[in-house]
Design a protein around this motif. Structure first.
Motif: not given
Length: 249
Positions: A49-75
């Motif tokens: 619903l509107p006004q809900d607060r969502l946690e959104v985690v994007l799991y990185k592509d191992p071939n795209q290192e700039n998507m998350a800091t080193s050692g972090e599974l998801g962003q």
């Protein structure tokens, strides 16, 4: 003796007059016929619903290192979650505005994943509503907010969290108020007869409000107590004047 008699008569008259109209003590009263909402397994699944607060985690592509800091599974997009605006949208990096209102958590995660596939090789998205809670009011021992760590809860679980019903609770007409994209819905549950229960009718979703009504005796006790307190106040105010009148005589 005469004073006691007239006080009882006045209190009873006050109670009978109150019974003839809507009570100011009970909540969610209506003069219209209200059809109880039918519950199915599909309707139990929570929709954003509107006004809900969502946690959104994007799991990185191992071939795209700039998507998350080193050692972090998801962003995680933000540490406090993302607020759904009044139009039902959230804004995410790279893909921009996404309409999520009306979707389940799984549907929203799948939709965001598809949008990220336009830019990433193998994206994977985890999404969860952070503000999942149920409100329990009325004749329970510990009314208040129950935080949910899952998508649904049974009515019995909610009442257990609220410290069980009080002795003044109406057990055959517990009211559950729900809100979704189509508006507010009400249903009533009778806990006194097993044969009339269904498992679906006992299920609660995030943001549901459970209201346990007081019985008529509880309402009478409150009303009579308020009247007695008013009578005692008037008596205390008038007492000095009555004493002075008596001394003058």
């Amino acid at each position: 003796m005469g004073k006691i008699y007239w006080m009882v008569v006045i209190v009873l008259s006050f109670f009978l007059i109150g019974c003839g109209s809507e009570s100011e003590y009970k909540l969610l009263q209506t003069g219209h016929a209200v059809e109880s909402q039918k519950i199915t397994d599909r309707s139990i699944e929570y929709r954003i619903l509107p006004q809900d607060r969502l946690e959104v985690v994007l799991y990185k592509d191992p071939n795209q290192e700039n998507m998350a800091t080193s050692g972090e599974l998801g962003q995680r997009m933000t540490s406090k979650g993302i607020l759904v605006d009044t139009a039902g949208n959230i804004v995410l990096p790279l893909i921009g505005k996404v309409h999520v209102a009306g979707l389940t958590q799984t549907q929203a995660a799948d939709k965001i994943t598809r949008l990220y596939k336009k830019y990433l090789n193998t994206p994977s998205v985890y999404l969860e509503v952070l503000n999942k809670r149920i409100l329990v009011l009325g004749e329970v021992n510990k009314p208040g907010v129950i935080e949910l760590d899952k998508e649904k809860m049974t009515l019995f679980e909610a009442l257990a969290h609220a410290g069980d019903l009080t002795d003044s609770a109406v057990r055959d007409n517990i009211i559950i108020l729900s809100n979704d994209a189509h508006g507010m819905h009400i249903r009533r549950v009778d806990l006194t007869h097993f044969d009339t229960m269904t498992y679906a009718s006992l299920m609660l979703r995030p943001n549901d409000i459970v209201y346990v009504q007081p019985d008529n005796w509880k309402e009478f006790k409150v009303a009579s107590s308020n009247f007695t307190a008013l009578f005692e106040t008037i008596t205390k105010i008038a007492s000095p004047f009555v004493t002075l009148k008596y001394l003058d005589n």
